[in-house]
Design an enzyme around this catalytic site. Sequence first.
Site, PDB file in Angstrom:
ATOM      1  N   ASP A  75      45.203  40.173  41.004  1.00 21.96           N
ATOM      2  CA  ASP A  75      44.493  41.054  40.263  1.00 21.96           C
ATOM      3  C   ASP A  75      43.454  41.313  41.355  1.00 21.96           C
ATOM      4  OD1 ASP A  75      43.611  38.440  39.925  1.00 21.96           O
ATOM      5  OD2 ASP A  75      43.348  38.955  37.636  1.00 21.96           O
ATOM      6  N   CYS A 100      34.872  36.861  38.177  1.00 21.30           N
ATOM      7  CA  CYS A 100      35.888  36.224  37.508  1.00 21.30           C
ATOM      8  C   CYS A 100      36.842  35.535  38.729  1.00 21.30           C
ATOM      9  CB  CYS A 100      36.785  37.186  36.848  1.00 21.30           C
ATOM     10  SG  CYS A 100      37.918  36.130  35.271  1.00 21.30           S
ATOM     11  N   HIS A 102      38.283  37.116  41.322  1.00 18.04           N
ATOM     12  CA  HIS A 102      39.545  37.714  41.812  1.00 18.04           C
ATOM     13  C   HIS A 102      39.584  38.041  43.326  1.00 18.04           C
ATOM     14  CE1 HIS A 102      40.217  39.977  37.751  1.00 18.04           C
ATOM     15  NE2 HIS A 102      40.128  38.528  37.630  1.00 18.04           N
ATOM     16  N   GLU A 134      40.639  43.406  34.293  1.00 17.85           N
ATOM     17  CA  GLU A 134      39.564  42.862  33.371  1.00 17.85           C
ATOM     18  C   GLU A 134      39.346  44.125  32.181  1.00 17.85           C
ATOM     19  OE1 GLU A 134      37.955  40.417  33.237  1.00 17.85           O
ATOM     20  OE2 GLU A 134      38.084  39.531  35.256  1.00 17.85           O
ATOM     21  N   HIS A 161      45.398  32.093  37.910  1.00 18.41           N
ATOM     22  CA  HIS A 161      43.889  32.403  37.864  1.00 18.41           C
ATOM     23  C   HIS A 161      43.014  31.141  38.225  1.00 18.41           C
ATOM     24  CE1 HIS A 161      40.340  33.862  36.021  1.00 18.41           C
ATOM     25  NE2 HIS A 161      40.994  34.737  35.548  1.00 18.41           N
ATOM     26  N   HIS A 355      33.057  34.623  34.562  1.00 22.25           N
ATOM     27  CA  HIS A 355      32.348  35.835  33.897  1.00 22.25           C
ATOM     28  C   HIS A 355      30.658  35.432  34.221  1.00 22.25           C
ATOM     29  CE1 HIS A 355      35.638  37.895  31.775  1.00 22.25           C
ATOM     30  NE2 HIS A 355      36.177  37.473  32.938  1.00 22.25           N
TER      31      HIS A 355
END
Length: 383
Positions: A75, A100, A102, A134, A161, A355
């Site tokens: 992502d 996050c 990415h 997101e 992730h 986050h």
Amino acid sequence: MTELNEAQLIKIRRDLHQIPELALQEKQTHDYLVQTIAGFNQTNLEISQPEKLPTALMVLVHGSQPTRTIGYRTDIDALPVEEKTGLLFASKHPGVMHACGHDVHMTVALGVLSWFSEHQPKDNLLFFFQPAEESENGGKLAYEQGLFDGKWRPDEFYGLHDNPDLPAGAIGCRMGTLFAGTTEVNIDITGKGGHAAFPQDANDTVVAMASLIMQVQTIISRSIDPIQSGVITLGKVEAGTIRNVIAGHAHLEGTIRGLTQEMILKIDQRLKDVCEGIAKSFNVKVDLQLNQGGYWPVENNPELTKRFIEYMKQAAGVEFIETAPAMTGEDFGYLLAKFPGTMFWLGVEDDSQLHSATLKPDERAIKRGVDAITGFLNYRMQN
């Protein structure tokens, strides 16, 4: 150009970290990815920049003796968070940050892609640089717009992730569900306003709302198997304007989370039942809106995940950790409902959580992640 080394990977990650962009607005990020990939060996690469989803990028690495196409998704979007890390390479875009991780995800994918551009794989490899994880469910958009048709269709899909709770470079995974699915809940209750001194002439939506909130709590405690997992949170309620006026309208917002799609659908139905009951009991109108979009549970394929875990447990230089399911959401779940595959964690070891405005992933994780994934993909092509 040979495959990217650790110093080059870290530079790429820092470059990407400075240019975070929100869902479906990732033009600068997209252009950076295209420019970077243009420096790889192009002999076996085929690149697609789909018009229907213009910030997406797909790269097909043609295999020498392909029997399947293995997909790898990363992502590329960021979050509306004002960065507070104090890093020299902090976000240059006010109010937007790769909170996050990415930027790490993309860098690892580029590292794996660069390796296979120099070492032709046996099977075809499809790298999908996905916008809008997101928000705006980019995975679902890509699928519905036909991006995976024809030669771009993977037989199986993998993605990672990052996880600040795991040691830098560690690989975490589990059989079954890795991430919960999520559904947005919006409820509007319409009754009849009036004077506080004359309740008989009004229809109080605050009382109806209070009853609804209490009954919703029983969905998890009395309708769901206690050894399974589900969550309903009503995080926002609004009603009334002044103390001596009965409110004629109330609004609630919340979220549902469950570890299987079957669980989410069951909670959805029970919530519908409760809303219908409140409408009848209090003679009000209850409008319930449920929006799941592409945020389905990340349910790992049993056969592929077993193979993935077996490899990571015995791979030299890999620290494998079996992890518990998480109630966070990830739109890769939608793609895993369409293609068999596996999602896993890459440890980035940090005190701040995902986050968070202070998230600072340990960059040692990047090269370790590239090596682990490259090793697994080579193993998968032989097994």
